[in-house]
Design a protein around this motif. Sequence first.
Motif, short mmCIF file in Angstrom:
data_model
loop_
_atom_site.label_atom_id
_atom_site.label_comp_id
_atom_site.label_asym_id
_atom_site.label_seq_id
_atom_site.Cartn_x
_atom_site.Cartn_y
_atom_site.Cartn_z
N SER A 1 42.46 12.85 38.69
CA SER A 1 43.83 13.43 38.58
C SER A 1 43.96 14.71 37.79
N ALA B 1 39.00 8.26 37.48
CA ALA B 1 40.18 8.34 38.12
C ALA B 1 41.16 9.49 37.32
N SER C 1 40.83 10.36 43.38
CA SER C 1 41.38 9.81 42.24
C SER C 1 42.11 8.26 42.47
#
Length: 384
Positions: free
Chosen positions: A133, A129, A141
């Motif tokens: 991002s 994640a 994400s």
Amino acid sequence: MIRSFLIFVILLWAIPIALPAQMPVLVEDPEFRQAAQAAIDSLYNRKPEAAQELLKPWMNDLPDHPLWTLFDAMDYWWVVLTDLFDESHDDELMARMNRADSEASELLDREPDHPDGWIIRAVATGYMARQLSNRNRWLPSIYTARKAQHAHSRLGEVAPNLVDNLFAEGLKKYYAAYLPEAYPVVRAVSWLLPSGDKEEGLRLLEITSREAVFARPEATYFLGNILLNYEEEYNRAVPYFSELVDRYPDNSYYRRLQVRALFHQGAGYLAEQAIRDAVAHWERHSLPDMDVMKEELLYWSGRIKMRDRQYQAALEELKESFELGKSLPNTTNRSLHLLSGYHAGIAAERLQDRDAARSYYEAILEMDAEQDVRRRARDRLRDL
């Protein structure tokens, strides 16, 4: 015939059926927890061989445990994070994290309450994640972060006494309070967020940074990062980055964050000393990725000299940083390459070298990073 069949059935019932053996729970083993903390410290200090040596007794006894796949993926995380502008390692990182997550899922299919499986899922999906991002892939994400959150929640149920649980809880507490304050649009849906408390979130991260197994260094990083970038409490942020440098002296990422925090604290002398220490350490130990580290350290050193009105010295360091960026991956998207060029242009203006300033600003306009800085460069170029 029937008699023979009945005898066969009786014998079949009498023979014990070999069921798959349950996987031992390593995170509940105090000796393993101690070794795992030391192994993670080795990974974060860019010493994967030392980490493997520390874990070798368990790796030999349990070669099929998915934790070893996770450790392999965590090691590769630093290949990526050392130079985030280099995107050539992204696919391999995601493949390794996905493999760790998949192996944890297989373990959980057999043993749904296995703490090791849930902590592997939480860590692997958490890293994925973050990387998504980093690449501004917000929807994937968020989706992956939800998987990480679910894994953390299940981990809290199956291993409620594991200190690593406080890491996710601390982040949740802090950001649930911070987001509505920082982004007015979020206030309208703040009722959807969990109950937030910034100081409580920081307190939980502090506990995690001292006692957790897997999340200890990440909690220390997030404490420094939150205080530096969101709270702008630079005096509180600096000690966390300094702690990371002391604990992981061979990790250039933390060296750079320490210098950045010292710059924002206004401690130019200490920042310059940290820069000299980092370069000397790299030269003394022949460590890799010197150019990536120097690109940023020279930028901050140039900024310090600009602040002290040492424009000639600043121009020389900013120019060196800018030139280093040309030889590094993904040059046109490197924020530091653009920023060093922009501030080199300002230094050249201060020295009345309009031609040099113009050349830097024109080079910046051909880049892709930092739209706001490019807009300012365009304005300065127009005023020359």
